[in-house]
Motif scaffolding. Sequence first.
Motif: not given
Length: 381
Positions: A193, A195-196, A198, A217, A220, A368, A370-372, A374, A377
């Motif tokens: 994951d 996202s942990q 970033l 990025q 992912n 979950s 995929q990086i949303q 934002k 970021l």
Amino acid sequence: MNEPKRVVVKVGSSLLTDQVRLTPRWGFMQQVLEDIALLRDEGYEVVLCSSGAVALGMRMLDVTPATAGLRDKQAAAACGMPLLLDAYKHIGHQHELDIAQILVTLGDFEDHARFLNTKNTVHRLLDAGVLPIINENDTITTEEIRVGDNDRLAAKVAQMIQAQHLVILTSVDGLYDRNPSEPGAKLVETVHDVSQYLAVTSEVSELGSGGMLTKMQAANMAQNAGCNTLIANGEVQSPISSVLKGERPCTTCVAFDEPLTSWATWLTNRLQMAGSIVISAEAADAIDRGERGIDRYDVRSITGNFAKGDVLHVYDEQGIERARGMTDFSSEQAEILTRNLDVPVKSLLGYQSRGVLIEKTNLATLDSRQIQWKPQLFAAE
């Protein structure tokens, strides 16, 4: 018939260019192309995504990375590209490698027809045994229309050719749990994951346009396409094959077991945001269940200046990104349709239409994995 083993290799300016003299690092380039030649002998198809043109052209314009503006960098890219390609061609000849250059822009990935045309060119070169060297066309791009970093560009190429591995060569052994210069920093060997991590990946090198953030990025994006990403130090012998064979430390971002379809991957893995819409809670839940597309009556607000065929980011009223999809209307048309719900579509647009902004078949929901999107970021790019 077995699928060919495909690997995309990304090398950045800080490895390719002497940061003081702004000249090619011939020894490093020799190691990379020698290793690619060996991999091809072992049955791999290889695509190289290479930075370096802007840095190599700066001496000719008497500018430095610290002083160069946009026009300087565009001109430096024009000066440096022949130097970079000549170096690759000279070294490649020693290893019986024929090379070809593909210069791309953001639109070559974001527009689906251009994406397919680029894909066909890459596949034709691979079929002919030619090594494609891909870079962004920095001579004509501006901040608004550029990919911005070759990490995510390489991930899009890996997605495009359905590569099994994306190898990102950098100046450190991989991703660390904190700044590598800090005492006690530990290499993260396996990532599921991204996202942990970033929050600890914001630094950018002086010559490069991306840091570890863009590598996460990119990883992912590759994960979603079923491609493993290997982030490793490039300053070694056999920099690519030694990583693929597990002979030295690196960070492996593991591909998802059930990758998205090619269409869903293209829809969800965006490089820039063309526009966005906010939809009702009822509509968001309906598209989560795969029941329908997005009608004009579902839309609460519209942001951005987009054209028909652009991919929009779809948010619910709580600001959570729920899906991405290709719009059938421009932003101007969408505004007219959603502000005049009591007026027939034909009266508003002059032709008959159901008023569906995004059809169900052109919509991909997010999960979950995929990086949303934002915006904060992406500020470092």
